[in-house]
Scaffold this active site. Structure first.
Site, PDB file in Angstrom:
ATOM      1  N   LYS A  23      -0.630   0.951   3.973  1.00  0.00           N
ATOM      2  CA  LYS A  23       0.650   1.130   3.286  1.00  0.00           C
ATOM      3  C   LYS A  23       1.514   2.177   3.986  1.00  0.00           C
ATOM      4  O   LYS A  23       2.076   3.064   3.367  1.00  0.00           O
ATOM      5  CB  LYS A  23       0.410   1.528   1.829  1.00  0.00           C
ATOM      6  CG  LYS A  23      -0.343   0.467   1.035  1.00  0.00           C
ATOM      7  CD  LYS A  23      -0.507   0.864  -0.405  1.00  0.00           C
ATOM      8  CE  LYS A  23      -1.280  -0.150  -1.189  1.00  0.00           C
ATOM      9  NZ  LYS A  23      -0.661  -1.434  -1.309  1.00  0.00           N
ATOM     10  N   CYS A  24       1.619   2.031   5.294  1.00  0.00           N
ATOM     11  CA  CYS A  24       2.305   3.004   6.134  1.00  0.00           C
ATOM     12  C   CYS A  24       3.456   2.317   6.868  1.00  0.00           C
ATOM     13  O   CYS A  24       3.422   1.110   7.091  1.00  0.00           O
ATOM     14  CB  CYS A  24       1.287   3.567   7.142  1.00  0.00           C
ATOM     15  SG  CYS A  24       1.963   4.662   8.404  1.00  0.00           S
ATOM     16  N   GLY A  25       4.444   3.078   7.229  1.00  0.00           N
ATOM     17  CA  GLY A  25       5.540   2.542   8.013  1.00  0.00           C
ATOM     18  C   GLY A  25       5.102   2.027   9.377  1.00  0.00           C
ATOM     19  O   GLY A  25       5.823   1.263  10.019  1.00  0.00           O
TER      20      GLY A  25
END
Length: 172
Positions: free
Chosen positions: A50-52
């Protein structure tokens, strides 16, 4: 006796002599034995779902497919930065396979920073420090490149894409 002592040292989280001394639990079972990778480059990456930078799974898979005769990528899911890897090992495995077709080795979720840093990351951080790279892990998708002889070559920050020329120049 020496092997038994080294196993004890590694399991206690003390400094290992080489990347090849490490064995880690695989995300879906089994063991990832780094001694199996002798003669190949190794790219160790701390990952998060759930990271850019999560889209980098796609580039990592492309890199692995293109260079797997001379490069192994090992992903280490970690929840150290803003809880961006909250899932269980099973959820992470499903996410990686379903969304990115990840086929490179993935380890069980660990910690890559802080008081509970996994032994392999303590080792990588110490190796980076020897090269003058202090506090190398600033975020998810930091990449440690190790050469065919087990020596750390360099560390790439999160923003360096897996298929970028900055990284590929070490593989061509």
């Amino acid at each position: 006796m020496k092997i038994l002592l080294m196993a004890l040292v590694v399991s206690m989280g003390m400094a290992a002599g080489s990347i090849y001394d490490f064995k880690v639990d695989g995300l879906t079972g089994g063991t990832i034995n780094f001694s199996d990778f002798k003669g190949k480059k190794i790219l160790v990456v701390n990952t998060a779902s759930k990271c850019g930078f999560t889209h980098q799974y796609e580039g990592l898979e492309q890199l692995y497919e293109k260079y797997k005769d001379k490069l192994v990528i090992v992903g280490f899911p970690a929840n150290n930065f803003m809880s961006q890897e909250p899932g269980s090992n099973d959820q992470i495995a499903e996410f990686c396979k379903k969304n990115y077709g990840v086929s490179f080795p993935m380890a069980k979720k660990i910690s890559v920073k802080g008081s509970d840093t996994a032994p392999i990351y303590k080792y990588l951080i110490a190796e980076a420090a020897k090269k003058g790279i202090k506090d190398p892990i600033k975020w998810n998708f930091t990449k440690f490149l190790i050469d065919e002889n087990g020596n750390l070559v360099t560390v790439f920050p999160s923003k360096v894409e897996p298929m970028s020329e900055e990284l590929l120049k070490y593989l061509n």
